[in-house]
Design an enzyme around this catalytic site. Structure first.
Site, PDB file in Angstrom:
ATOM      1  N   ASP A   1     -11.614  -0.968  -8.752  1.00  0.00           N
ATOM      2  CA  ASP A   1     -10.323  -1.299  -8.144  1.00  0.00           C
ATOM      3  C   ASP A   1      -9.568  -2.198  -9.126  1.00  0.00           C
ATOM      4  O   ASP A   1      -9.927  -3.368  -9.300  1.00  0.00           O
ATOM      5  CB  ASP A   1     -10.569  -2.019  -6.807  1.00  0.00           C
ATOM      6  CG  ASP A   1      -9.278  -2.230  -6.031  1.00  0.00           C
ATOM      7  OD1 ASP A   1      -8.223  -1.736  -6.469  1.00  0.00           O
ATOM      8  OD2 ASP A   1      -9.336  -2.890  -4.974  1.00  0.00           O
TER       9      ASP A   1
ATOM     10  N   HIS B   1      -0.983 -11.192   1.146  1.00  0.00           N
ATOM     11  CA  HIS B   1      -2.352 -10.679   1.305  1.00  0.00           C
ATOM     12  C   HIS B   1      -3.361 -11.660   0.727  1.00  0.00           C
ATOM     13  O   HIS B   1      -3.004 -12.585  -0.010  1.00  0.00           O
ATOM     14  CB  HIS B   1      -2.497  -9.311   0.622  1.00  0.00           C
ATOM     15  CG  HIS B   1      -2.142  -9.300  -0.836  1.00  0.00           C
ATOM     16  ND1 HIS B   1      -2.986  -9.777  -1.822  1.00  0.00           N
ATOM     17  CD2 HIS B   1      -1.023  -8.876  -1.495  1.00  0.00           C
ATOM     18  CE1 HIS B   1      -2.415  -9.631  -3.004  1.00  0.00           C
ATOM     19  NE2 HIS B   1      -1.205  -9.092  -2.842  1.00  0.00           N
TER      20      HIS B   1
ATOM     21  N   GLU C   1      -6.950 -10.556  -6.977  1.00  0.00           N
ATOM     22  CA  GLU C   1      -5.732  -9.757  -7.064  1.00  0.00           C
ATOM     23  C   GLU C   1      -4.486 -10.484  -6.564  1.00  0.00           C
ATOM     24  O   GLU C   1      -3.946 -10.159  -5.521  1.00  0.00           O
ATOM     25  CB  GLU C   1      -5.899  -8.418  -6.332  1.00  0.00           C
ATOM     26  CG  GLU C   1      -6.466  -8.475  -4.930  1.00  0.00           C
ATOM     27  CD  GLU C   1      -6.605  -7.066  -4.343  1.00  0.00           C
ATOM     28  OE1 GLU C   1      -5.619  -6.319  -4.374  1.00  0.00           O
ATOM     29  OE2 GLU C   1      -7.693  -6.726  -3.849  1.00  0.00           O
TER      30      GLU C   1
ATOM     31  N   ARG D   1       1.502  -7.031  -9.174  1.00  0.00           N
ATOM     32  CA  ARG D   1       0.136  -7.395  -8.783  1.00  0.00           C
ATOM     33  C   ARG D   1      -0.740  -7.125 -10.001  1.00  0.00           C
ATOM     34  O   ARG D   1      -0.544  -6.128 -10.700  1.00  0.00           O
ATOM     35  CB  ARG D   1      -0.328  -6.563  -7.576  1.00  0.00           C
ATOM     36  CG  ARG D   1      -1.786  -6.782  -7.208  1.00  0.00           C
ATOM     37  CD  ARG D   1      -2.135  -6.313  -5.787  1.00  0.00           C
ATOM     38  NE  ARG D   1      -2.047  -4.891  -5.560  1.00  0.00           N
ATOM     39  CZ  ARG D   1      -1.110  -4.280  -4.868  1.00  0.00           C
ATOM     40  NH1 ARG D   1      -0.131  -4.974  -4.326  1.00  0.00           N
ATOM     41  NH2 ARG D   1      -1.123  -2.973  -4.705  1.00  0.00           N
TER      42      ARG D   1
ATOM     43  N   HIS E   1     -13.325  -1.430  -0.371  1.00  0.00           N
ATOM     44  CA  HIS E   1     -13.378  -2.697   0.372  1.00  0.00           C
ATOM     45  C   HIS E   1     -14.802  -2.746   0.893  1.00  0.00           C
ATOM     46  O   HIS E   1     -15.088  -2.293   2.000  1.00  0.00           O
ATOM     47  CB  HIS E   1     -12.358  -2.725   1.506  1.00  0.00           C
ATOM     48  CG  HIS E   1     -10.946  -2.777   1.004  1.00  0.00           C
ATOM     49  ND1 HIS E   1      -9.842  -2.673   1.806  1.00  0.00           N
ATOM     50  CD2 HIS E   1     -10.443  -2.939  -0.248  1.00  0.00           C
ATOM     51  CE1 HIS E   1      -8.736  -2.762   1.085  1.00  0.00           C
ATOM     52  NE2 HIS E   1      -9.078  -2.919  -0.171  1.00  0.00           N
TER      53      HIS E   1
ATOM     54  N   ASP F   1      -2.064   0.490  -8.565  1.00  0.00           N
ATOM     55  CA  ASP F   1      -3.282  -0.063  -7.971  1.00  0.00           C
ATOM     56  C   ASP F   1      -4.215   1.125  -7.773  1.00  0.00           C
ATOM     57  O   ASP F   1      -4.021   1.943  -6.864  1.00  0.00           O
ATOM     58  CB  ASP F   1      -2.929  -0.737  -6.642  1.00  0.00           C
ATOM     59  CG  ASP F   1      -4.141  -1.403  -5.999  1.00  0.00           C
ATOM     60  OD1 ASP F   1      -5.287  -1.076  -6.364  1.00  0.00           O
ATOM     61  OD2 ASP F   1      -3.936  -2.240  -5.097  1.00  0.00           O
TER      62      ASP F   1
ATOM     63  N   TYR G   1       5.804 -10.168  -4.592  1.00  0.00           N
ATOM     64  CA  TYR G   1       6.588  -8.963  -4.290  1.00  0.00           C
ATOM     65  C   TYR G   1       7.934  -9.401  -3.745  1.00  0.00           C
ATOM     66  O   TYR G   1       7.999  -9.910  -2.614  1.00  0.00           O
ATOM     67  CB  TYR G   1       5.858  -8.098  -3.249  1.00  0.00           C
ATOM     68  CG  TYR G   1       4.378  -7.985  -3.559  1.00  0.00           C
ATOM     69  CD1 TYR G   1       3.905  -6.966  -4.373  1.00  0.00           C
ATOM     70  CD2 TYR G   1       3.461  -8.929  -3.073  1.00  0.00           C
ATOM     71  CE1 TYR G   1       2.555  -6.884  -4.691  1.00  0.00           C
ATOM     72  CE2 TYR G   1       2.124  -8.856  -3.392  1.00  0.00           C
ATOM     73  CZ  TYR G   1       1.673  -7.842  -4.200  1.00  0.00           C
ATOM     74  OH  TYR G   1       0.342  -7.765  -4.517  1.00  0.00           O
TER      75      TYR G   1
ATOM     76  N   HIS H   1       0.834  -1.206   0.000  1.00  0.00           N
ATOM     77  CA  HIS H   1       0.000   0.000   0.000  1.00  0.00           C
ATOM     78  C   HIS H   1       0.865   1.251   0.000  1.00  0.00           C
ATOM     79  O   HIS H   1       0.654   2.162   0.798  1.00  0.00           O
ATOM     80  CB  HIS H   1      -0.969  -0.009   1.194  1.00  0.00           C
ATOM     81  CG  HIS H   1      -2.255  -0.717   0.869  1.00  0.00           C
ATOM     82  ND1 HIS H   1      -3.336  -0.721   1.692  1.00  0.00           N
ATOM     83  CD2 HIS H   1      -2.623  -1.449  -0.213  1.00  0.00           C
ATOM     84  CE1 HIS H   1      -4.317  -1.428   1.144  1.00  0.00           C
ATOM     85  NE2 HIS H   1      -3.899  -1.883  -0.014  1.00  0.00           N
TER      86      HIS H   1
HETATM   87  N1  GLY Z   1      -6.788  -1.495  -4.104  1.00  0.00           N
HETATM   88  C1  GLY Z   1      -6.391  -1.446  -2.787  1.00  0.00           C
HETATM   89  C2  GLY Z   1      -6.715  -2.672  -2.034  1.00  0.00           C
HETATM   90  O1  GLY Z   1      -7.416  -3.532  -2.500  1.00  0.00           O
HETATM   91  O2  GLY Z   1      -6.307  -2.803  -0.900  1.00  0.00           O
HETATM   92 MN    MN Z   2      -8.145  -4.440  -4.246  1.00  0.00          MN
END
Ligand code: GLY
Ligand code: MN
Length: 512
Positions: free
Chosen positions: A322, A397, A432, A478, A408, A311, A436, A294
């Site tokens: 997103d 993640h 997603e 990503r 979200h 992103d 990384y 992030h």
């Molecule tokens: N696009 C930011 C996230 O899904 O956390």
């Molecule tokens: Mn996302």
């Protein structure tokens, strides 16, 4: 002759967070501050007044009050008779000094009313003739000449379908009356100010009576999980705008520029297409920053050989998109970048191919995880497929989240069984996957995994993978799509944002 309306005062009047504030009785007085000549003021006022009926009429014509009414009816059906539901608008928020953040309505409030003004509230009364009561800022021509039009009481009824409407200043008084005899109070139980207010008004209205506060969000959030056609069209548009923005970024990205220049290329397209705001802070991370999940600073110079993770998501009429795309700064993927990109893209495609009603979110996560794990083993970045902690190092993640009014989005994603929440038509969510390769990872492996893995195992793992980590260092990739579940499969709403290596290279090298 001059009269003065100062910036401070302007903000004060805008600051309508507290529903029980006495704004109804405020009138412009002579106050110190910014000078406006009478002539200018009169011209401005006349101009605004001449456009006001037109803009209100246009809005009223395009506003689909039936959609919001249907949602309120559904909510009313799911709450009990001797009850009341109470909703507060989002608060305005100070950014610094007397400058506010751009106002954005609370998502549940918007979902049930379509009303976007601050300083408002509404109640729903299942057994009353007047079931939908709105509290809004009253019309005030002078204030509207400074801060924009208000729906006022008339608009609340005519446009937004309230059965009755009051100035927000009467909220406490009218709410006290409505609380009389109610046993169940549906409200946002996390909104401590509202809970406190309602508790104290309830005591005034009901001696010795006992009530129960119920979190209304549990019901509304579940409703929001299944999108109707009106919402799907808006989300489709949000994704189209973001896809166009990404293509513009592909064309403009090059080594030597700052990450924020790429952000500008993206957000320019949002604004140009009527997206008021990004749905979340744009992430544009190059090189080492591509490995920070992030990253939001967006202020490094992009270097030749960097990967750039974008992103990003436009918000369109309150609906989020997103999408993540990862591109090579110089327009051509290196061999190492390609190897990782291929794994991530394969994970996305394979997982997407399983999307249909009835499949569980956990199952999807497993498909992603399997492809990523197999790929990492082949690249020598893990040593054992059975050890989840190793895969987690490189993809730390989850695979999915809902998307809607919030990026979200709300809605229970918990597991009904080990398959996880089962998908239904109308749900919108992301897939997603990412890998990384942060070369600093070895510094905190012990902190992150020491509680489940012995120091010796971490040491031996480090020894085995460190050369490969050096080979792929600073490559973060990503790829994320926003996906609608349909009757018999899915629609990839973000399909217009190119993600095949050949397509990306072609756009980047051909430029404009
Ligand atoms: N696009 C930011 C996230 O899904 O956390
Ligand atoms: Mn996302």
């Amino acid at each position: 002759m001059n009269f003065r309306v100062p910036h401070k005062y302007h903000k004060f009047l805008l600051d309508l967070n507290i529903p029980f504030a006495k704004y109804d009785s405020i009138f412009i007085k002579k106050l110190p501050g910014q000078i406006m000549t009478t002539k200018n003021a009169v011209v401005k006022l006349l101009l605004i007044l001449s456009f006001l009926p037109l803009t209100i009429q246009l809005h009223a014509q395009t506003f689909r009050s039936d959609i919001f009414k249907e949602r309120r009816s559904r909510l009313l059906k799911s709450i009990e008779d001797s009850s009341i539901a109470i909703f507060n608008s989002a608060k305005t928020a100070t950014r610094n000094g007397d400058v506010d953040y751009k106002y954005r309505q609370n998502s549940n409030f918007y979902y049930l009313t379509g009303f976007e003004e601050p300083g408002s509230a509404f109640i729903l009364l299942p057994t009353d003739n007047k079931k939908f009561v709105m509290f809004v800022r009253q019309s005030n021509i002078l204030m509207e000449s400074w801060t924009g039009k208000r729906a006022g009481l008339n608009g609340a009824i005519k446009t937004y379908g309230a059965d009755t409407a009051y100035g927000i200043g009467l909220f406490s008084k009218m709410l006290t009356k409505s609380l009389k005899g109610k046993k169940k109070i549906y409200l946002d139980t996390e909104d401590k100010d509202l809970v406190k207010l309602v508790d104290s008004l309830y005591k005034k209205a009901n001696e010795n009576s006992v009530k129960q506060n119920i979190n209304v969000n549990d019901i509304v959030n579940e409703m929001r999980l299944i999108k109707d056609n009106f919402e799907i069209d808006l989300m489709r548009r949000a994704c189209e705008i973001t896809s166009d923005a990404l293509i513009n970024a592909y064309k403009n990205a090059k080594p030597g520029q700052y990450e924020y220049e790429i952000q500008a290329a993206l957000e320019y397209i949002y604004t140009k297409n009527g997206s008021n705001y990004p749905a979340f802070i744009s992430i544009v991370g190059s090189g080492v920053n591509s490995t920070i999940l992030h990253y939001e600073e967006n202020n490094k110079i992009v270097e030749d050989g960097d990967m750039i993770v974008m992103d990003v998501g436009a918000e369109y009429k309150n609906y989020a998109s997103d999408i993540t795309r990862s591109i090579p700064a110089n327009g051509n993927f290196s061999d190492e970048q390609k190897l990782i990109y291929d794994i991530v893209l394969k994970a996305l495609k394979e997982t997407t191919s399983f999307v249909k009603p009835g499949i569980g979110l956990n199952e999807l996560q497993q498909y992603t995880s399997r492809v990523i794990t197999d790929g990492l083993l082949e690249l020598g970045l893990i040593t054992d497929k059975e050890k989840n902690w190793q895969t987690n190092i490189w993809m730390p993640h989850g695979t999915s989240h809902w998307v809607g009014l919030d990026v979200h989005d709300v809605g229970d994603s918990k597991y009904m069984d080990k398959k996880g929440r089962l998908l239904e038509p109308g749900m919108v969510f992301t897939i997603e996957p990412g890998i990384y390769v942060s070369k600093n990872i070895f510094n905190h492996l012990k902190d992150a995994y020491g509680f489940q893995v012995s120091a010796d195992e971490i040491k031996s793992f480090t020894e085995k993978v460190k050369d490969n980590v050096a080979k792929f260092a600073n490559i973060g990739i990503r790829i994320e799509d926003t996906i609608l579940v349909t009757k018999d499969g899915c629609e990839v709403l973000s399909r217009n944002a190119p993600k095949e290596i050949d397509d990306i290279e072609k756009i980047m090298t051909e430029k404009k």
